[in-house]
Structures are given as structure tokens and as C-alpha cells.
Design a protein around this motif. Structure first.
Motif, PDB file in Angstrom:
ATOM      1  N   GLU A 195      41.833  47.515  35.227  1.00 32.18           N
ATOM      2  CA  GLU A 195      42.130  48.159  36.671  1.00 32.18           C
ATOM      3  C   GLU A 195      41.061  46.924  37.430  1.00 32.18           C
ATOM      4  O   GLU A 195      39.794  46.669  36.622  1.00 32.18           O
ATOM      5  N   ILE A 196      41.642  45.869  38.347  1.00 35.58           N
ATOM      6  CA  ILE A 196      40.904  44.999  39.079  1.00 35.58           C
ATOM      7  C   ILE A 196      41.468  45.910  40.412  1.00 35.58           C
ATOM      8  O   ILE A 196      41.764  46.314  41.076  1.00 35.58           O
ATOM      9  N   PRO A 197      39.578  45.161  40.841  1.00 32.09           N
ATOM     10  CA  PRO A 197      39.584  45.733  42.511  1.00 32.09           C
ATOM     11  C   PRO A 197      40.108  45.053  43.828  1.00 32.09           C
ATOM     12  O   PRO A 197      40.955  43.948  43.272  1.00 32.09           O
ATOM     13  N   ASP A 198      40.942  45.185  44.804  1.00 27.55           N
ATOM     14  CA  ASP A 198      41.543  45.397  44.991  1.00 27.55           C
ATOM     15  C   ASP A 198      41.127  43.415  46.178  1.00 27.55           C
ATOM     16  O   ASP A 198      42.321  42.393  45.935  1.00 27.55           O
ATOM     17  N   GLU A 199      40.052  43.391  46.366  1.00 30.05           N
ATOM     18  CA  GLU A 199      38.917  41.943  46.973  1.00 30.05           C
ATOM     19  C   GLU A 199      39.748  41.486  45.773  1.00 30.05           C
ATOM     20  O   GLU A 199      39.880  39.643  45.387  1.00 30.05           O
ATOM     21  N   ARG A 200      39.657  41.409  44.028  1.00 32.06           N
ATOM     22  CA  ARG A 200      39.212  40.502  42.493  1.00 32.06           C
ATOM     23  C   ARG A 200      41.017  40.319  43.139  1.00 32.06           C
ATOM     24  O   ARG A 200      41.653  38.757  42.295  1.00 32.06           O
ATOM     25  N   ILE A 201      41.766  40.841  42.731  1.00 29.98           N
ATOM     26  CA  ILE A 201      43.168  40.473  43.047  1.00 29.98           C
ATOM     27  C   ILE A 201      43.578  39.628  43.617  1.00 29.98           C
ATOM     28  O   ILE A 201      44.306  38.569  43.373  1.00 29.98           O
ATOM     29  N   ASP A 202      43.446  39.185  45.318  1.00 27.52           N
ATOM     30  CA  ASP A 202      43.676  38.744  46.078  1.00 27.52           C
ATOM     31  C   ASP A 202      42.332  37.160  45.785  1.00 27.52           C
ATOM     32  O   ASP A 202      43.435  36.694  45.985  1.00 27.52           O
TER      33      ASP A 202
END
Length: 228
Positions: free
Chosen positions: A40-47
Motif C-alpha cells: 500500500e503506497i500513498p497517492d502522493e508517493r505513487i505520483d
């Protein structure tokens, strides 16, 4: 578009880095890989990851790279790593054997005693093989105890293969396979994987009406992948 497609068996340890992705495709692939690994990776980190991945993907496409993959934590999970690329570039030649003889001579003179250079015969054709180890990478001094840059030995194998015209009529293409790793203690282990890969290479004409699609996710097992 190149007139040549390249088919080969992908070693299972490599995870593909897809060339030529746009930002949305890069984000989709990063998310798919995270989900496949149960992370599970936060959206901002995915970006952030997707942005960097897309930059690398663009550079690979611009360099004519058909396939790029990396591996990490193989052989007793001791954190070793390696990278693999397969690329195409134009090369003018009449006879692949003469081209290989010329490349072998040039690389021998260029690398001297710092590399093993030889002409070999693969199922796909004649090739020049270059194996060398050198401190090409350096760890910045800010990350070392001494405060000085630290050289990191890198072992590298490169195979340069002019595509035979018997496989692709009119071919004027050089296929380059490059594998590099700082994990020199496991060089023999890697070679056991690279030899079958080199032996699996074959070349096919590229039909514009029926292009070979590149998979969007890393292949599983040892399938034959076709790129071009």
C-alpha cells in the motif's frame, strides 16, 4: 520503426522497465506492480515514483532500447542487484561475420587487458562478446566514512550481434545485449542465466501491419517475448 523484431526468453529474475510510457501509463504500471506485491503506497508517493519511472522510460525509448529489466535480492536474498538491456541501432555491413571480426578487433584494442573480447557463434548468428570489470561507479564521499568518493567495481557483459540477412532480408541492424552488476561475487550465477538468454535470441522481420505488442506488465516464468 526498425525493420527487425527481437524474440528472446526472459529470465524470471528480471522485472521489466517499460520504454516509451506516457505519464498516465507510467502511473498505471506503478500502481499495478504495487498491488501485485501487496504493498500500500500513498497517492502522493505513487505520483512521485510514477514521475521518475516515466523519465527513465522516456530515456530508454530515446536510446532505442527494446527491453530493460532489473533484478534485486537474488541468490540467498543478499541484496545483490543487476540490470539488463536489449537495444537496436543501425549498422552498415555487407557480411555479419566481417562486421563481427571488425568489432572484435576494435574492442580488443580499446579495452586492452581490461576485458575479455571474443567472437562467438550463437544460434541467431555471429557476435562479439565483451566481458569486463571496472570501477565505473563511484559512491559520493558524503555517503562514505572517509568522506572520499568510493569506487564500486561493476562487472559487465555485452554481446554485439549484427542481424543476419538470412533472418531479416536487407537487415542493417546491430542488436546489443548488456548486463551489468556490482555484485561481482555472484558473476558465475548470473552467467548461468545470461547464456540461455543469449542462446534464445532470434530475429524476425517487422511487419507494419502486424506489430508485436510489448506487454504492459513484467512477464511471469520464462516466456518468449517479442519486441520491435
Amino acid at each position: 520503426m526498425s525493420a527487425v523484431r527481437v524474440a528472446f526468453e526472459v529470465p524470471t529474475i528480471f522485472q521489466r522497465i517499460t520504454p516509451g510510457l506516457d505519464p498516465e501509463q507510467a502511473r498505471t504500471e506503478v500502481m499495478a506492480r504495487a498491488q501485485a506485491q501487496g504493498v500500500e503506497i500513498p497517492d502522493e508517493r505513487i505520483d512521485e515514483i510514477a514521475t521518475e519511472y516515466q523519465k527513465v522510460s522516456t530515456l530508454l525509448a530515446a536510446a532505442g532500447v527494446l527491453y530493460s529489466g532489473s533484478c534485486f535480492g537474488q541468490f540467498d536474498n543478499d541484496g545483490i542487484m543487476g540490470s539488463l538491456t536489449i537495444g537496436l541501432q543501425p549498422l552498415s555491413y555487407r557480411d555479419p561475420e566481417i562486421a563481427v571480426a571488425g568489432m572484435t578487433k576494435i574492442f580488443t584494442a580499446e579495452h586492452g587487458q581490461n576485458a575479455e573480447v571474443s567472437a562467438i557463434t550463437l544460434p541467431s548468428g555471429q557476435a562479439t562478446l565483451v566481458i569486463r570489470q571496472s570501477p565505473d561507479l563511484r559512491m559520493p564521499g558524503e555517503h562514505t566514512e572517509s568522506g572520499e568518493d568510493l569506487p564500486i567495481d561493476v562487472a559487465q557483459l555485452q554481446a554485439f550481434i549484427p542481424v543476419p540477412q538470412s533472418a531479416v532480408p536487407g537487415a542493417q541492424t546491430l542488436v546489443t545485449v548488456t548486463f551489468s552488476t556490482p555484485s561481482t561475487d555472484h558473476w558465475a550465477d548470473y552467467c548461468e542465466l545470461l547464456v540461455p538468454l543469449l542462446q534464445s535470441l532470434r530475429f524476425l522481420p517487422n511487419a507494419d501491419a502486424d506489430p508485436a505488442p510489448a506487454p504492459d506488465v513484467p512477464p511471469v516464468g520464462r516466456p518468449t517475448a517479442v519486441f520491435g
